[in-house]
Design a protein around this motif. Structure first.
Motif, PDB file in Angstrom:
ATOM      1  N   ILE A  51       0.845  -1.204   0.000  1.00 20.20           N
ATOM      2  CA  ILE A  51       0.000   0.000   0.000  1.00 20.20           C
ATOM      3  C   ILE A  51       0.878   1.251   0.000  1.00 20.20           C
ATOM      4  N   TYR A  52       1.899   1.276   0.862  1.00 20.21           N
ATOM      5  CA  TYR A  52       2.796   2.439   0.921  1.00 20.21           C
ATOM      6  C   TYR A  52       3.557   2.609  -0.387  1.00 20.21           C
ATOM      7  N   ASP A  53       3.995   1.496  -0.968  1.00 17.16           N
ATOM      8  CA  ASP A  53       4.768   1.577  -2.209  1.00 17.16           C
ATOM      9  C   ASP A  53       3.927   2.084  -3.376  1.00 17.16           C
ATOM     10  N   ILE A  54       2.665   1.681  -3.427  1.00 17.38           N
ATOM     11  CA  ILE A  54       1.769   2.202  -4.471  1.00 17.38           C
ATOM     12  C   ILE A  54       1.635   3.713  -4.317  1.00 17.38           C
ATOM     13  N   GLN A  55       1.449   4.176  -3.080  1.00 15.84           N
ATOM     14  CA  GLN A  55       1.322   5.619  -2.838  1.00 15.84           C
ATOM     15  C   GLN A  55       2.613   6.343  -3.218  1.00 15.84           C
ATOM     16  N   LEU A  56       3.755   5.729  -2.954  1.00 13.35           N
ATOM     17  CA  LEU A  56       5.028   6.349  -3.324  1.00 13.35           C
ATOM     18  C   LEU A  56       5.168   6.467  -4.845  1.00 13.35           C
ATOM     19  N   VAL A  57       4.800   5.435  -5.566  1.00 13.72           N
ATOM     20  CA  VAL A  57       4.871   5.484  -7.039  1.00 13.72           C
ATOM     21  C   VAL A  57       3.930   6.564  -7.565  1.00 13.72           C
ATOM     22  N   LEU A  58       2.719   6.630  -7.029  1.00  8.54           N
ATOM     23  CA  LEU A  58       1.786   7.692  -7.435  1.00  8.54           C
ATOM     24  C   LEU A  58       2.375   9.066  -7.125  1.00  8.54           C
ATOM     25  N   GLY A  59       3.023   9.194  -5.986  1.00  5.26           N
ATOM     26  CA  GLY A  59       3.649  10.458  -5.604  1.00  5.26           C
ATOM     27  C   GLY A  59       4.771  10.853  -6.549  1.00  5.26           C
ATOM     28  N   TRP A  60       5.601   9.894  -6.935  1.00  5.96           N
ATOM     29  CA  TRP A  60       6.690  10.211  -7.856  1.00  5.96           C
ATOM     30  C   TRP A  60       6.155  10.558  -9.249  1.00  5.96           C
ATOM     31  N   LEU A  61       5.118   9.884  -9.700  1.00  5.81           N
ATOM     32  CA  LEU A  61       4.504  10.253 -10.986  1.00  5.81           C
ATOM     33  C   LEU A  61       3.980  11.681 -10.920  1.00  5.81           C
ATOM     34  N   LEU A  62       3.323  12.012  -9.826  1.00  9.12           N
ATOM     35  CA  LEU A  62       2.810  13.366  -9.627  1.00  9.12           C
ATOM     36  C   LEU A  62       3.949  14.373  -9.555  1.00  9.12           C
ATOM     37  N   PHE A  63       5.013  14.007  -8.875  1.00 10.25           N
ATOM     38  CA  PHE A  63       6.186  14.874  -8.718  1.00 10.25           C
ATOM     39  C   PHE A  63       6.740  15.297 -10.083  1.00 10.25           C
ATOM     40  N   PHE A  64       6.847  14.347 -11.002  1.00  8.47           N
ATOM     41  CA  PHE A  64       7.421  14.652 -12.317  1.00  8.47           C
ATOM     42  C   PHE A  64       6.471  15.423 -13.227  1.00  8.47           C
ATOM     43  N   GLU A  65       5.192  15.423 -12.920  1.00 11.64           N
ATOM     44  CA  GLU A  65       4.205  16.126 -13.741  1.00 11.64           C
ATOM     45  C   GLU A  65       3.749  17.457 -13.152  1.00 11.64           C
ATOM     46  N   HIS A  92       8.176  17.516   1.034  1.00 14.03           N
ATOM     47  CA  HIS A  92       7.179  16.446   1.063  1.00 14.03           C
ATOM     48  C   HIS A  92       7.735  15.164   0.427  1.00 14.03           C
ATOM     49  N   MET A  93       8.295  15.307  -0.769  1.00 16.37           N
ATOM     50  CA  MET A  93       8.777  14.124  -1.475  1.00 16.37           C
ATOM     51  C   MET A  93       9.976  13.504  -0.773  1.00 16.37           C
ATOM     52  N   SER A  94      10.871  14.331  -0.250  1.00 17.64           N
ATOM     53  CA  SER A  94      12.055  13.814   0.444  1.00 17.64           C
ATOM     54  C   SER A  94      11.665  13.030   1.687  1.00 17.64           C
ATOM     55  N   MET A  95      10.797  13.601   2.497  1.00 21.74           N
ATOM     56  CA  MET A  95      10.429  12.960   3.758  1.00 21.74           C
ATOM     57  C   MET A  95       9.574  11.714   3.536  1.00 21.74           C
ATOM     58  N   MET A  96       8.666  11.766   2.581  1.00 22.15           N
ATOM     59  CA  MET A  96       7.835  10.593   2.314  1.00 22.15           C
ATOM     60  C   MET A  96       8.663   9.455   1.708  1.00 22.15           C
ATOM     61  N   THR A  97       9.565   9.801   0.807  1.00 22.31           N
ATOM     62  CA  THR A  97      10.435   8.775   0.231  1.00 22.31           C
ATOM     63  C   THR A  97      11.302   8.152   1.312  1.00 22.31           C
ATOM     64  N   LEU A  98      11.871   8.973   2.170  1.00 24.23           N
ATOM     65  CA  LEU A  98      12.681   8.469   3.284  1.00 24.23           C
ATOM     66  C   LEU A  98      11.838   7.555   4.177  1.00 24.23           C
ATOM     67  N   GLY A  99      10.653   8.003   4.552  1.00 20.82           N
ATOM     68  CA  GLY A  99       9.789   7.201   5.414  1.00 20.82           C
ATOM     69  C   GLY A  99       9.446   5.854   4.802  1.00 20.82           C
ATOM     70  N   ILE A 100       9.085   5.844   3.538  1.00 20.16           N
ATOM     71  CA  ILE A 100       8.697   4.583   2.897  1.00 20.16           C
ATOM     72  C   ILE A 100       9.908   3.689   2.663  1.00 20.16           C
ATOM     73  N   MET A 101      11.060   4.279   2.375  1.00 23.78           N
ATOM     74  CA  MET A 101      12.274   3.475   2.260  1.00 23.78           C
ATOM     75  C   MET A 101      12.597   2.802   3.597  1.00 23.78           C
ATOM     76  N   LEU A 102      12.451   3.536   4.696  1.00 26.25           N
ATOM     77  CA  LEU A 102      12.701   2.959   6.022  1.00 26.25           C
ATOM     78  C   LEU A 102      11.678   1.879   6.359  1.00 26.25           C
ATOM     79  N   ILE A 103      10.420   2.110   6.009  1.00 25.94           N
ATOM     80  CA  ILE A 103       9.396   1.083   6.232  1.00 25.94           C
ATOM     81  C   ILE A 103       9.755  -0.183   5.460  1.00 25.94           C
ATOM     82  N   ASN A 104      10.150  -0.024   4.209  1.00 25.72           N
ATOM     83  CA  ASN A 104      10.558  -1.182   3.412  1.00 25.72           C
ATOM     84  C   ASN A 104      11.741  -1.896   4.056  1.00 25.72           C
ATOM     85  N   PHE A 105      12.750  -1.141   4.456  1.00 25.87           N
ATOM     86  CA  PHE A 105      13.953  -1.717   5.036  1.00 25.87           C
ATOM     87  C   PHE A 105      13.627  -2.526   6.288  1.00 25.87           C
ATOM     88  N   TYR A 106      12.928  -1.918   7.236  1.00 21.94           N
ATOM     89  CA  TYR A 106      12.636  -2.609   8.493  1.00 21.94           C
ATOM     90  C   TYR A 106      11.615  -3.728   8.314  1.00 21.94           C
TER      91      TYR A 106
END
Length: 151
Positions: A51-65, A92-106
Motif C-alpha cells: 500500500i505504501y509503495d503504491i502511494q510512493l509510485v503515485l507520488g513520484w509520478l505526480l512529482f514529475f508532472e 514532502h517528497m524527500s520525507m515521504m520517500t525516506l519514510g517509505i524506504m525505512l518502512i521497506n527496510f525494516y
C-alpha cells in the motif's frame, strides 16, 4: 495526466494513512503483549508495505508532472523562500520517500526476526517513521502548507 495523478494520489493517501495508523497500533499492541512475531505477521506487513509503495509510485509520478514542482526546480534559489513550492518541490517528497524506504527496510529485515519478540524492536522504529510521514502530509488544517482533504 497531472490531474489524474493528483486525484489518485489524493484519494489513495487515505488508504495509506489508514494502513499506517493500523500498522502503528498493531505493532504497538503486539509489543505491549510481548507477542512472538510469526510468518503471518510478516505477510501482513508485506501487504501494508505494498500500500505504501503504491502511494510512493503515485507520488513520484505526480512529482514529475506537477507544475508546482517544476516552478520550484526551475529557480531553486528564489523559490526556496516560497513555502508552498519548497514543501511540494523538496520537503514532502524527500520525507515521504525516506519514510517509505525505512518502512521497506525494516519490514524486509523483519523476516529474520520470525520466532522472536520483534514487535518491540519494530515499534521503536515505526513510531519515528510514522511521525516523519504524518508531519509531512499537507493537512487541510496545517498553517504551513495545506491542501483540501478531498479533491
Amino acid at each position: 495526466m497531472y490531474h489524474y495523478y493528483l486525484l489518485f494520489h489524493s484519494y489513495f493517501r487515505w488508504a495509506a494513512i489508514l494502513a499506517l495508523l493500523f500498522h502503528l497500533i498493531w505493532i504497538g499492541w503486539n509489543a505491549l503483549q510481548k507477542k512472538t512475531f510469526t510468518k503471518q505477521d510478516y505477510n501482513l506487513m508485506l501487504v501494508l508495505v505494498i500500500i505504501y509503495d503504491i502511494q510512493l509510485v503515485l507520488g513520484w509520478l505526480l512529482f514529475f508532472e506537477s507544475p508546482m514542482v517544476s516552478a520550484f526546480w526551475n529557480d531553486v534559489g528564489t523559490q526556496v523562500k516560497n513555502r508552498q513550492l519548497r514543501f511540494f518541490g523538496l520537503e514532502h517528497m524527500s520525507m515521504m520517500t525516506l519514510g517509505i524506504m525505512l518502512i521497506n527496510f525494516y519490514s524486509f529485515k523483519a523476516i529474520n526476526m520470525i520466532g522472536t519478540t520483534a514487535f518491540g524492536y519494530l515499534w521503536k522504529r515505526f513510531v519515528w517513521i510514522g511521525l516523519i510521514m504524518l508531519a509531512s502530509i499537507p493537512w487541510s488544517f496545517s498553517p504551513l502548507t495545506s491542501r483540501p482533504n478531498w479533491r
